[in-house]
Design a protein around this motif. Sequence first.
Motif, mmCIF file in Angstrom:
data_model
loop_
_atom_site.group_PDB
_atom_site.id
_atom_site.type_symbol
_atom_site.label_atom_id
_atom_site.label_comp_id
_atom_site.label_asym_id
_atom_site.label_seq_id
_atom_site.Cartn_x
_atom_site.Cartn_y
_atom_site.Cartn_z
ATOM 1 N N LEU A 166 4.092 12.672 -1.899
ATOM 2 C CA LEU A 166 2.692 12.846 -2.296
ATOM 3 C C LEU A 166 2.554 13.338 -3.745
ATOM 4 C CD1 LEU A 166 1.322 14.541 0.946
ATOM 5 C CD2 LEU A 166 1.285 12.107 0.311
ATOM 6 N N HIS A 167 3.670 13.468 -4.444
ATOM 7 C CA HIS A 167 3.647 13.999 -5.805
ATOM 8 C C HIS A 167 4.246 12.990 -6.786
ATOM 9 C CE1 HIS A 167 2.444 17.848 -4.200
ATOM 10 N NE2 HIS A 167 3.454 17.788 -3.352
ATOM 11 N N GLY A 171 -6.973 14.168 -0.653
ATOM 12 C CA GLY A 171 -6.028 14.945 -1.444
ATOM 13 C C GLY A 171 -4.857 15.366 -0.562
ATOM 14 N N ALA A 172 -3.796 15.851 -1.180
ATOM 15 C CA ALA A 172 -2.588 16.232 -0.441
ATOM 16 C C ALA A 172 -2.846 17.418 0.485
ATOM 17 C CB ALA A 172 -1.459 16.553 -1.403
ATOM 18 N N ALA A 175 -5.153 6.582 2.903
ATOM 19 C CA ALA A 175 -4.509 6.725 1.601
ATOM 20 C C ALA A 175 -4.552 5.426 0.813
ATOM 21 C CB ALA A 175 -3.064 7.165 1.778
ATOM 22 N N LYS A 230 -1.677 8.355 -2.760
ATOM 23 C CA LYS A 230 -2.762 9.330 -2.889
ATOM 24 C C LYS A 230 -3.539 9.373 -1.577
ATOM 25 C CE LYS A 230 -3.232 9.077 -7.785
ATOM 26 N NZ LYS A 230 -2.679 10.111 -8.447
ATOM 27 N N THR A 233 3.234 5.105 -5.756
ATOM 28 C CA THR A 233 2.455 6.334 -5.859
ATOM 29 C C THR A 233 1.532 6.339 -4.660
ATOM 30 O OG1 THR A 233 2.492 6.176 -8.264
ATOM 31 C CG2 THR A 233 0.880 7.692 -7.299
#
Length: 169
Positions: free
Chosen positions: A160-161, A151-152, A125, A147, A145
Amino acid sequence: MPSTTRRTRRSRTAMGAALAGVAVLGMFATAQAADAATASQRTAQAVHSTSVARAGSTPYVINHYGEENADRGRAERNPAHLVLSEFTSINAVDWKKWDAKRAVGTGEVTGSWCLETCMDKPLKATVTLSNPRTVDGRKVYTSFTLKLAGGAGTYDAEDLHGTRPLATS
């Protein structure tokens, strides 16, 4: 005056002149060395002042990694391991950027939201720390943040959002 005396006198005069020349050159070299040392000191002071000013404006992150920091946290810059929230940590962080506005690094994420999956095989990540604020007289990042590299995916975790808050104490 005999020629031997003249030669001796000329030798002594030449020797005296040579020694005087060496003394002048020595004083000149000493003065140049002193000027160089002073210039070097000024440069070192300027570099130190700049790095102190830069360090003073560069935020910390409050890290709760490790038993000794679990309750109160510790102000750090560029930590190899970072607790992002009560649910998520990032380890083996390679910080690409750490400046007055944000810090960006890549590492391996684990969290309570992925339990065995990411405990056995941590997820790659990128973490971005942002929103620096002064808290208790110290400039610290207050948001992150996260990422995931792929992707999640199937993970439905708050961390993760969007931008999430970081602990500041």
